[in-house]
Design an enzyme around this catalytic site. Structure first.
Site, PDB file in Angstrom:
ATOM      1  N   GLY A  82      44.356  31.062  35.301  1.00 63.37           N
ATOM      2  CA  GLY A  82      42.922  31.224  35.038  1.00 63.37           C
ATOM      3  C   GLY A  82      42.610  30.988  33.577  1.00 63.37           C
TER       4      GLY A  82
ATOM      5  N   ARG B 252      38.994  29.172  30.805  1.00 63.40           N
ATOM      6  CA  ARG B 252      37.871  29.791  30.066  1.00 63.40           C
ATOM      7  C   ARG B 252      38.109  31.296  29.983  1.00 63.40           C
ATOM      8  NH1 ARG B 252      32.888  29.926  34.539  1.00 63.40           N
ATOM      9  NH2 ARG B 252      33.522  31.904  35.450  1.00 63.40           N
TER      10      ARG B 252
ATOM     11  N   ASN C 168      46.226  36.176  35.316  1.00 58.11           N
ATOM     12  CA  ASN C 168      44.848  36.451  34.880  1.00 58.11           C
ATOM     13  C   ASN C 168      43.799  35.869  35.823  1.00 58.11           C
ATOM     14  OD1 ASN C 168      42.634  36.834  32.636  1.00 58.11           O
ATOM     15  ND2 ASN C 168      42.602  34.649  33.151  1.00 58.11           N
TER      16      ASN C 168
ATOM     17  N   SER D  48      41.757  45.666  36.340  1.00 59.95           N
ATOM     18  CA  SER D  48      40.359  45.960  35.981  1.00 59.95           C
ATOM     19  C   SER D  48      40.122  47.454  36.132  1.00 59.95           C
ATOM     20  CB  SER D  48      39.402  45.205  36.912  1.00 59.95           C
ATOM     21  OG  SER D  48      38.084  45.696  36.749  1.00 59.95           O
TER      22      SER D  48
ATOM     23  N   TYR E 282      36.801  43.207  45.329  1.00 59.80           N
ATOM     24  CA  TYR E 282      37.311  43.045  43.959  1.00 59.80           C
ATOM     25  C   TYR E 282      38.032  44.325  43.514  1.00 59.80           C
ATOM     26  CZ  TYR E 282      37.303  42.229  38.898  1.00 59.80           C
ATOM     27  OH  TYR E 282      37.681  42.077  37.581  1.00 59.80           O
TER      28      TYR E 282
HETATM   29  N1  LIG Z   1      35.066  39.872  32.426  1.00 61.30           N
HETATM   30  C1  LIG Z   1      35.232  41.131  32.789  1.00 61.30           C
HETATM   31  O1  LIG Z   1      34.338  41.990  32.616  1.00 61.30           O
HETATM   32  C2  LIG Z   1      36.525  41.581  33.392  1.00 61.30           C
HETATM   33  C3  LIG Z   1      36.773  42.943  33.503  1.00 61.30           C
HETATM   34  C4  LIG Z   1      37.963  43.375  34.065  1.00 61.30           C
HETATM   35  C5  LIG Z   1      38.898  42.465  34.505  1.00 61.30           C
HETATM   36  N2  LIG Z   1      38.630  41.140  34.390  1.00 61.30           N
HETATM   37  C6  LIG Z   1      39.638  40.223  34.904  1.00 61.30           C
HETATM   38  O2  LIG Z   1      40.056  39.346  33.880  1.00 61.30           O
HETATM   39  C7  LIG Z   1      40.423  38.093  34.430  1.00 61.30           C
HETATM   40  C8  LIG Z   1      39.682  36.987  33.715  1.00 61.30           C
HETATM   41  O3  LIG Z   1      38.301  37.243  33.825  1.00 61.30           O
HETATM   42  P1  LIG Z   1      37.188  36.395  33.067  1.00 61.30           P
HETATM   43  O4  LIG Z   1      36.095  37.325  32.746  1.00 61.30           O
HETATM   44  O5  LIG Z   1      37.793  35.575  31.993  1.00 61.30           O
HETATM   45  O6  LIG Z   1      36.709  35.473  34.295  1.00 61.30           O
HETATM   46  P2  LIG Z   1      36.214  33.956  34.321  1.00 61.30           P
HETATM   47  O7  LIG Z   1      35.515  33.800  35.620  1.00 61.30           O
HETATM   48  O8  LIG Z   1      35.473  33.635  33.076  1.00 61.30           O
HETATM   49  O9  LIG Z   1      37.584  33.144  34.328  1.00 61.30           O
HETATM   50  C9  LIG Z   1      38.446  33.171  35.443  1.00 61.30           C
HETATM   51  C10 LIG Z   1      39.207  31.857  35.497  1.00 61.30           C
HETATM   52  O10 LIG Z   1      40.075  31.927  36.649  1.00 61.30           O
HETATM   53  C11 LIG Z   1      40.036  30.655  37.289  1.00 61.30           C
HETATM   54  N3  LIG Z   1      40.369  30.780  38.695  1.00 61.30           N
HETATM   55  C12 LIG Z   1      39.627  31.327  39.688  1.00 61.30           C
HETATM   56  N4  LIG Z   1      40.254  31.212  40.861  1.00 61.30           N
HETATM   57  C13 LIG Z   1      41.425  30.580  40.622  1.00 61.30           C
HETATM   58  C14 LIG Z   1      42.500  30.180  41.443  1.00 61.30           C
HETATM   59  N5  LIG Z   1      42.471  30.375  42.764  1.00 61.30           N
HETATM   60  N6  LIG Z   1      43.551  29.552  40.876  1.00 61.30           N
HETATM   61  C15 LIG Z   1      43.575  29.315  39.527  1.00 61.30           C
HETATM   62  N7  LIG Z   1      42.572  29.685  38.700  1.00 61.30           N
HETATM   63  C16 LIG Z   1      41.516  30.304  39.236  1.00 61.30           C
HETATM   64  C17 LIG Z   1      38.580  30.191  37.108  1.00 61.30           C
HETATM   65  O11 LIG Z   1      38.457  28.801  37.317  1.00 61.30           O
HETATM   66  C18 LIG Z   1      38.302  30.642  35.686  1.00 61.30           C
HETATM   67  O12 LIG Z   1      38.619  29.647  34.743  1.00 61.30           O
HETATM   68  C19 LIG Z   1      40.097  38.171  35.924  1.00 61.30           C
HETATM   69  O13 LIG Z   1      41.246  38.507  36.665  1.00 61.30           O
HETATM   70  C20 LIG Z   1      39.096  39.300  35.973  1.00 61.30           C
HETATM   71  O14 LIG Z   1      39.064  39.933  37.241  1.00 61.30           O
HETATM   72  C21 LIG Z   1      37.475  40.672  33.843  1.00 61.30           C
END
Ligand SMILES: NC(=O)c1ccc[n+]([C@@H]2O[C@H](COP(=O)([O-])OP(=O)(O)OC[C@H]3O[C@@H](n4cnc5c(N)ncnc54)[C@H](O)[C@@H]3O)[C@@H](O)[C@H]2O)c1
Length: 249
Positions: free
Chosen positions: A14, A17, A91, A143, A157
């Protein structure tokens, strides 16, 4: 503190971005050779250009982490190129906000398939190499939703992220003593994932955070850098919460 990850080979899923890209940048800045994995190669290639211009050793590759064949091929390609994998950061994640009454069995499977099964598949694929090396670090990006129930996110989720904590502890036991497995559990963090949330939803969450702000991508990346460093060799099976005090356990 800058951790020394010189010549460590890292894979971050992931990574096109958001938090994944920030983790990739931080690992590379600490000396690691980083492969960022995401769904679309063009997007990831574009995203890493600024890092490459800084001279950081960051590469892009495509795989859907919920597809076993794609995961195996992606890990094999990294091993063919670098002959080892020292760090895996699971991630990649998706976060639909669907109300509980409207979650279909298919959507449930998709979310669990990416967030939880994806982390399992990637971990499983790197285990033989890490065992051969006699060392390795696996980090699962969980998370706060998995620890306390999500404030704004879908039930699937929250369930998938709770599952990642069990995955972390189970793997940590199985892979001890040479491989450490830990979770980093962010609270709501500024990223593309949350950029579409209403200001009211954001304000509501901030009002519950003692630190008085959302997390930053760099907050999460810093926690990952610590846990994959040699300084954290005695830490395994743990969850490091990066949430500004939203949840204190
Ligand atoms: N942003 C938040 O508030 C937050 C909070 C807690 C946990 N998280 C966790 O952190 C991680 C990153 O979150 P983020 O905010 O950067 O999200 P984001 O949506 O900005 O980035 C996620 C990335 O994962 C990629 N992705 C999705 N499905 C995929 C797959 N099947 N195979 C490969 N890549 C895939 C997407 O294309 C994207 O680039 C996630 O696991 C999210 O659950 C985020």
């Amino acid at each position: 503190m800058q951790y020394d990850l010189k010549e460590k080979v890292a894979v971050v899923t992931g990574g096109a971005r958001g938090i994944g890209l920030a983790i990739g940048e931080a690992l590379a800045a600490a000396g690691a050779i980083v492969t960022l994995v995401d769904l679309r190669l063009e997007k990831t290639t574009l995203a890493i250009q600024p890092l490459q211009e800084l001279g950081l050793p960051v590469m892009a590759t495509a795989a859907n982490v919920s597809h076993p064949d794609q995961v195996r091929a992606m890990i094999k390609a990294v091993l063919d190129r670098w002959e080892r994998i020292d760090i895996l950061v699971n991630n990649a994640g998706i976060c639909p906000m669907t109300p509980v009454e409207e979650i279909t069995p298919e959507e449930w499977d998709t979310v669990l398939g990416v967030n939880l099964k994806g982390a399992f598949l990637c971990s499983q694929a790197v285990i033989p190499a890490m065992r051969r090396q006699g060392s390795g670090k696996i980090i699962n990006i969980a998370s706060s939703a998995g620890q306390m129930g999500g404030l704004a996110v879908g039930l699937h989720y929250s369930a998938s992220k709770a599952g990642m904590l069990g995955l972390t502890k189970g793997l940590a036991r199985i892979l001890a003593p040479h491989i450490q497995v830990n979770a980093v559990s962010p609270g709501t963090t500024e990223s593309e994932m949350t950029s579409g949330w209403t200001q009211q939803a954001i304000d509501d969450i901030i009002s519950k955070i003692p630190a008085g702000r959302l997390g930053r991508k760099t907050d999460v990346a810093a926690a990952v850098c610590f846990l994959v460093s040699d300084e954290a060799n005695f830490i395994t099976g743990q969850t490091l919460s990066v949430n500004g005090g939203l949840l204190m356990v």
